[in-house]
Scaffold this motif. Structure first.
Motif, PDB file in Angstrom:
ATOM      1  N   LEU A 104      11.041   8.760  -6.344  1.00  0.00           N
ATOM      2  CA  LEU A 104      11.751   7.797  -5.512  1.00  0.00           C
ATOM      3  C   LEU A 104      12.496   6.780  -6.362  1.00  0.00           C
ATOM      4  O   LEU A 104      13.655   6.454  -6.103  1.00  0.00           O
ATOM      5  CB  LEU A 104      10.787   7.060  -4.578  1.00  0.00           C
ATOM      6  CG  LEU A 104      10.273   7.805  -3.360  1.00  0.00           C
ATOM      7  CD1 LEU A 104       9.311   6.919  -2.571  1.00  0.00           C
ATOM      8  CD2 LEU A 104      11.410   8.269  -2.461  1.00  0.00           C
ATOM      9  N   ASP A 105      11.829   6.257  -7.383  1.00  0.00           N
ATOM     10  CA  ASP A 105      12.466   5.286  -8.266  1.00  0.00           C
ATOM     11  C   ASP A 105      13.667   5.886  -8.981  1.00  0.00           C
ATOM     12  O   ASP A 105      14.704   5.248  -9.111  1.00  0.00           O
ATOM     13  CB  ASP A 105      11.463   4.766  -9.314  1.00  0.00           C
ATOM     14  CG  ASP A 105      10.565   3.681  -8.784  1.00  0.00           C
ATOM     15  OD1 ASP A 105      10.770   3.194  -7.653  1.00  0.00           O
ATOM     16  OD2 ASP A 105       9.611   3.314  -9.494  1.00  0.00           O
ATOM     17  N   SER A 106      13.529   7.137  -9.457  1.00  0.00           N
ATOM     18  CA  SER A 106      14.614   7.759 -10.239  1.00  0.00           C
ATOM     19  C   SER A 106      15.836   8.072  -9.388  1.00  0.00           C
ATOM     20  O   SER A 106      16.954   8.127  -9.900  1.00  0.00           O
ATOM     21  CB  SER A 106      14.119   9.028 -10.924  1.00  0.00           C
ATOM     22  OG  SER A 106      13.945  10.065  -9.990  1.00  0.00           O
ATOM     23  N   THR A 107      15.641   8.285  -8.102  1.00  0.00           N
ATOM     24  CA  THR A 107      16.760   8.610  -7.230  1.00  0.00           C
ATOM     25  C   THR A 107      17.316   7.387  -6.506  1.00  0.00           C
ATOM     26  O   THR A 107      18.322   7.488  -5.815  1.00  0.00           O
ATOM     27  CB  THR A 107      16.349   9.647  -6.166  1.00  0.00           C
ATOM     28  OG1 THR A 107      15.314   9.102  -5.343  1.00  0.00           O
ATOM     29  CG2 THR A 107      15.891  10.941  -6.804  1.00  0.00           C
ATOM     30  N   GLY A 108      16.633   6.260  -6.651  1.00  0.00           N
ATOM     31  CA  GLY A 108      17.069   5.055  -5.944  1.00  0.00           C
ATOM     32  C   GLY A 108      16.823   5.137  -4.459  1.00  0.00           C
ATOM     33  O   GLY A 108      17.424   4.419  -3.676  1.00  0.00           O
ATOM     34  N   GLY A 122       3.666   8.640   5.266  1.00  0.00           N
ATOM     35  CA  GLY A 122       3.474   9.988   5.769  1.00  0.00           C
ATOM     36  C   GLY A 122       4.401  11.035   5.175  1.00  0.00           C
ATOM     37  O   GLY A 122       4.336  12.203   5.544  1.00  0.00           O
ATOM     38  N   GLU A 123       5.263  10.652   4.231  1.00  0.00           N
ATOM     39  CA  GLU A 123       6.207  11.592   3.617  1.00  0.00           C
ATOM     40  C   GLU A 123       5.522  12.594   2.692  1.00  0.00           C
ATOM     41  O   GLU A 123       6.013  13.694   2.510  1.00  0.00           O
ATOM     42  CB  GLU A 123       7.275  10.831   2.833  1.00  0.00           C
ATOM     43  CG  GLU A 123       8.243  10.075   3.695  1.00  0.00           C
ATOM     44  CD  GLU A 123       9.197  10.997   4.436  1.00  0.00           C
ATOM     45  OE1 GLU A 123       9.688  11.984   3.835  1.00  0.00           O
ATOM     46  OE2 GLU A 123       9.457  10.734   5.612  1.00  0.00           O
ATOM     47  N   VAL A 124       4.410  12.202   2.084  1.00  0.00           N
ATOM     48  CA  VAL A 124       3.733  13.048   1.114  1.00  0.00           C
ATOM     49  C   VAL A 124       2.287  13.238   1.530  1.00  0.00           C
ATOM     50  O   VAL A 124       1.616  12.277   1.933  1.00  0.00           O
ATOM     51  CB  VAL A 124       3.777  12.399  -0.293  1.00  0.00           C
ATOM     52  CG1 VAL A 124       2.897  13.140  -1.265  1.00  0.00           C
ATOM     53  CG2 VAL A 124       5.200  12.333  -0.794  1.00  0.00           C
ATOM     54  N   LEU A 165       0.873  -1.174   0.000  1.00  0.00           N
ATOM     55  CA  LEU A 165       0.000   0.000   0.000  1.00  0.00           C
ATOM     56  C   LEU A 165       0.911   1.224   0.000  1.00  0.00           C
ATOM     57  O   LEU A 165       1.744   1.371   0.894  1.00  0.00           O
ATOM     58  CB  LEU A 165      -0.899   0.008   1.237  1.00  0.00           C
ATOM     59  CG  LEU A 165      -1.799   1.234   1.403  1.00  0.00           C
ATOM     60  CD1 LEU A 165      -2.844   1.273   0.283  1.00  0.00           C
ATOM     61  CD2 LEU A 165      -2.471   1.217   2.764  1.00  0.00           C
ATOM     62  N   VAL A 166       0.792   2.079  -1.021  1.00  0.00           N
ATOM     63  CA  VAL A 166       1.678   3.241  -1.111  1.00  0.00           C
ATOM     64  C   VAL A 166       1.009   4.531  -0.688  1.00  0.00           C
ATOM     65  O   VAL A 166       1.675   5.503  -0.364  1.00  0.00           O
ATOM     66  CB  VAL A 166       2.308   3.393  -2.504  1.00  0.00           C
ATOM     67  CG1 VAL A 166       3.226   2.227  -2.793  1.00  0.00           C
ATOM     68  CG2 VAL A 166       1.265   3.540  -3.576  1.00  0.00           C
ATOM     69  N   GLY A 209       3.681  10.750  -8.971  1.00  0.00           N
ATOM     70  CA  GLY A 209       4.892  11.516  -9.238  1.00  0.00           C
ATOM     71  C   GLY A 209       5.936  11.312  -8.164  1.00  0.00           C
ATOM     72  O   GLY A 209       7.137  11.197  -8.450  1.00  0.00           O
ATOM     73  N   TRP A 210       5.501  11.269  -6.938  1.00  0.00           N
ATOM     74  CA  TRP A 210       6.426  11.034  -5.818  1.00  0.00           C
ATOM     75  C   TRP A 210       7.069   9.657  -5.950  1.00  0.00           C
ATOM     76  O   TRP A 210       8.277   9.511  -5.766  1.00  0.00           O
ATOM     77  CB  TRP A 210       5.675  11.182  -4.498  1.00  0.00           C
ATOM     78  CG  TRP A 210       6.485  10.838  -3.297  1.00  0.00           C
ATOM     79  CD1 TRP A 210       7.500  11.562  -2.746  1.00  0.00           C
ATOM     80  CD2 TRP A 210       6.348   9.679  -2.480  1.00  0.00           C
ATOM     81  NE1 TRP A 210       7.990  10.923  -1.636  1.00  0.00           N
ATOM     82  CE2 TRP A 210       7.297   9.766  -1.448  1.00  0.00           C
ATOM     83  CE3 TRP A 210       5.499   8.581  -2.510  1.00  0.00           C
ATOM     84  CZ2 TRP A 210       7.432   8.784  -0.483  1.00  0.00           C
ATOM     85  CZ3 TRP A 210       5.627   7.599  -1.539  1.00  0.00           C
ATOM     86  CH2 TRP A 210       6.588   7.715  -0.548  1.00  0.00           C
ATOM     87  N   MET A 211       6.281   8.655  -6.316  1.00  0.00           N
ATOM     88  CA  MET A 211       6.826   7.309  -6.489  1.00  0.00           C
ATOM     89  C   MET A 211       7.840   7.283  -7.638  1.00  0.00           C
ATOM     90  O   MET A 211       8.888   6.646  -7.531  1.00  0.00           O
ATOM     91  CB  MET A 211       5.710   6.299  -6.746  1.00  0.00           C
ATOM     92  CG  MET A 211       4.841   6.000  -5.538  1.00  0.00           C
ATOM     93  SD  MET A 211       5.747   5.249  -4.174  1.00  0.00           S
ATOM     94  CE  MET A 211       6.279   3.722  -4.938  1.00  0.00           C
TER      95      MET A 211
END
Length: 71
Positions: free
Chosen positions: A65-69, A42-44, A25-26, A60-62
């Protein structure tokens, strides 16, 4: 968490949606005089006028996260 499986949105009831990626669950979106989005960690969080924009914030947040590892 990762977008490897994408985000699948499930309508829980008329005013509540859950976004999952694989088994994780994201985040959730709820309606109460606007659409409120909140990630499961709770980050976003945010307030939106449309359901699509609330979902897009979490997606977009996910992607970020993926792009920055960071996951």
């Amino acid at each position: 968490m990762s977008l490897h499986d994408g985000i699948l949105w499930t309508e829980v009831d008329d005013s509540h949606w859950q976004g999952s990626s694989g088994l994780d669950l994201v985040g959730e979106v709820s309606w109460d005089d606007g659409y409120a989005v909140r990630s499961s960690d709770g980050e976003v969080s945010g307030q939106h006028r449309t359901l699509d924009s609330a979902k897009a914030q979490l997606e977009g947040w996910m992607r970020w996260l993926d792009s920055t590892g960071a996951v």
